[in-house]
Design an enzyme around this catalytic site. Structure first.
Site, PDB file in Angstrom:
ATOM      1  CE  LYS A 144     -13.226 -65.563 -13.321  1.00  0.00           C
ATOM      2  NZ  LYS A 144     -14.097 -64.485 -12.792  1.00  0.00           N
ATOM      3  NE  ARG A 151     -10.021 -64.005  -7.324  1.00  0.00           N
ATOM      4  CZ  ARG A 151     -11.022 -64.851  -7.612  1.00  0.00           C
ATOM      5  NH1 ARG A 151     -10.786 -66.036  -8.098  1.00  0.00           N
ATOM      6  NH2 ARG A 151     -12.259 -64.483  -7.399  1.00  0.00           N
ATOM      7  NE  ARG A 196     -22.330 -65.781  -8.719  1.00  0.00           N
ATOM      8  CZ  ARG A 196     -21.025 -65.742  -9.003  1.00  0.00           C
ATOM      9  NH1 ARG A 196     -20.603 -65.976 -10.233  1.00  0.00           N
ATOM     10  NH2 ARG A 196     -20.148 -65.464  -8.065  1.00  0.00           N
ATOM     11  NE  ARG A 225     -19.674 -67.585  -4.705  1.00  0.00           N
ATOM     12  CZ  ARG A 225     -18.734 -67.406  -5.640  1.00  0.00           C
ATOM     13  NH1 ARG A 225     -18.840 -68.031  -6.800  1.00  0.00           N
ATOM     14  NH2 ARG A 225     -17.704 -66.618  -5.424  1.00  0.00           N
ATOM     15  NE  ARG A 229     -16.650 -62.058  -4.823  1.00  0.00           N
ATOM     16  CZ  ARG A 229     -17.650 -62.686  -5.445  1.00  0.00           C
ATOM     17  NH1 ARG A 229     -18.890 -62.408  -5.134  1.00  0.00           N
ATOM     18  NH2 ARG A 229     -17.391 -63.579  -6.354  1.00  0.00           N
TER      19      ARG A 229
HETATM   20  P1  AMP Z   1     -14.429 -67.188  -7.049  1.00  0.00           P
HETATM   21  O1  AMP Z   1     -15.374 -68.323  -6.926  1.00  0.00           O
HETATM   22  O2  AMP Z   1     -13.416 -67.397  -8.143  1.00  0.00           O
HETATM   23  O3  AMP Z   1     -15.124 -65.854  -7.151  1.00  0.00           O
HETATM   24  O4  AMP Z   1     -13.564 -67.157  -5.687  1.00  0.00           O
HETATM   25  C1  AMP Z   1     -14.195 -66.974  -4.447  1.00  0.00           C
HETATM   26  C2  AMP Z   1     -13.182 -66.511  -3.396  1.00  0.00           C
HETATM   27  O5  AMP Z   1     -12.183 -67.528  -3.224  1.00  0.00           O
HETATM   28  C3  AMP Z   1     -12.395 -65.257  -3.738  1.00  0.00           C
HETATM   29  O6  AMP Z   1     -13.100 -64.063  -3.433  1.00  0.00           O
HETATM   30  C4  AMP Z   1     -11.157 -65.438  -2.856  1.00  0.00           C
HETATM   31  O7  AMP Z   1     -11.433 -65.182  -1.490  1.00  0.00           O
HETATM   32  C5  AMP Z   1     -10.900 -66.942  -3.001  1.00  0.00           C
HETATM   33  N1  AMP Z   1     -10.050 -67.239  -4.175  1.00  0.00           N
HETATM   34  C6  AMP Z   1     -10.426 -67.930  -5.290  1.00  0.00           C
HETATM   35  N2  AMP Z   1      -9.405 -68.018  -6.161  1.00  0.00           N
HETATM   36  C7  AMP Z   1      -8.363 -67.374  -5.588  1.00  0.00           C
HETATM   37  C8  AMP Z   1      -7.022 -67.105  -5.995  1.00  0.00           C
HETATM   38  N3  AMP Z   1      -6.554 -67.514  -7.190  1.00  0.00           N
HETATM   39  N4  AMP Z   1      -6.224 -66.426  -5.141  1.00  0.00           N
HETATM   40  C9  AMP Z   1      -6.660 -66.002  -3.943  1.00  0.00           C
HETATM   41  N5  AMP Z   1      -7.927 -66.203  -3.492  1.00  0.00           N
HETATM   42  C10 AMP Z   1      -8.773 -66.893  -4.310  1.00  0.00           C
END
Ligand code: AMP
Length: 216
Positions: A13, A91, A130, A163, A174
């Site tokens: 994404k 989400r 990654r 990360r 996740r």
């Molecule tokens: P991402 O970079 O999109 O994989 O997000 C990393 C982490 O940020 C996720 O595993 C959640 O802990 C938090 N996070 C990101 N976006 C959201 C969301 N829309 N709602 C809740 N937690 C989020």
């Protein structure tokens, strides 16, 4: 044009959003990036969410909705951006409903929901390999797309990192969170917004081409 990019962690994404934002003059809104920036800056918000991010659980809807409200309002006021691409938001069904309510107030809407399909095993392989640049957000894959010089970002020269939540202990959680809390959103959008499914295991260029074919 307003787009929601949807798919499991590691489905590409962020990579696709970075490409599309240039072509269509859109803001790339990644709640994950906004939260990681708050953690890195050591803000109050960052302190509250740090351990949640590391565990792979979701932060509360209230917190991300506040970030989204600010970002959407700022795009609306922008002279150079004509809409946004959401990456990692919504989400939960609650977030999807809140986004509809927020947009209804200003007469905006989601023009397309683009789903990047990648199966669980492929996601685990991708996330394990990654590496990310904490400075410019460039993303690498140690095998398919490694940096030219070990551990160094090609684009800005910063040290690249793994990360915290891409470490093996967190990846499984996740993916479970995605299956249970996030995937049901597709049912919410079906019949409500145009939903397009794309095979996310194609090359990066192949996926971009298909998305551009849909968006025109
Ligand atoms: P991402 O970079 O999109 O994989 O997000 C990393 C982490 O940020 C996720 O595993 C959640 O802990 C938090 N996070 C990101 N976006 C959201 C969301 N829309 N709602 C809740 N937690 C989020």
């Amino acid at each position: 044009m307003n787009i929601v990019l949807f798919g499991p962690p590691g489905s590409g994404k962020g990579t696709q959003a970075e490409r599309l934002k240039k072509k269509y003059s859109l803001r790339h809104i990644s709640t994950g990036d906004l939260l990681r920036e708050a953690v890195a800056a050591g803000t109050e918000l960052g302190k509250r969410v740090q351990s949640i991010l590391a565990s792979g659980e979701l932060v509360s809807d209230d917190i991300v909705l506040e970030l989204i409200r600010e970002a959407v309002a700022s795009v609306r006021d922008s002279d150079t951006e004509s809409g946004w691409i959401m990456d990692g938001f919504p989400r939960t069904i609650g977030q999807a409903e809140a986004l509809e309510a927020l947009l209804a107030k200003t007469g905006e809407k989601i023009d397309a929901v683009i789903v990047l399909d990648v199966d669980r095993n492929a996601v685990i392989e991708r996330l394990s390999a990654r590496r990310s640049c904490p400075n410019c957000k460039a993303v690498y894959h140690l095998v398919v797309n490694p940096p030219k010089v070990d551990e160094t970002c090609d684009r800005c020269g910063a040290d690249i990192i793994q990360r915290e939540d891409d470490k093996p202990a967190t990846i499984g959680n996740r993916l479970d969170v995605y299956e249970k809390q996030t995937k049901p959103i597709l049912g919410f959008y079906n019949g409500r917004r145009p939903v397009h499914r794309i095979d996310g295991t194609q090359t990066v260029d192949g996926v971009t081409e298909q998305i551009e074919g849909i968006l025109g």
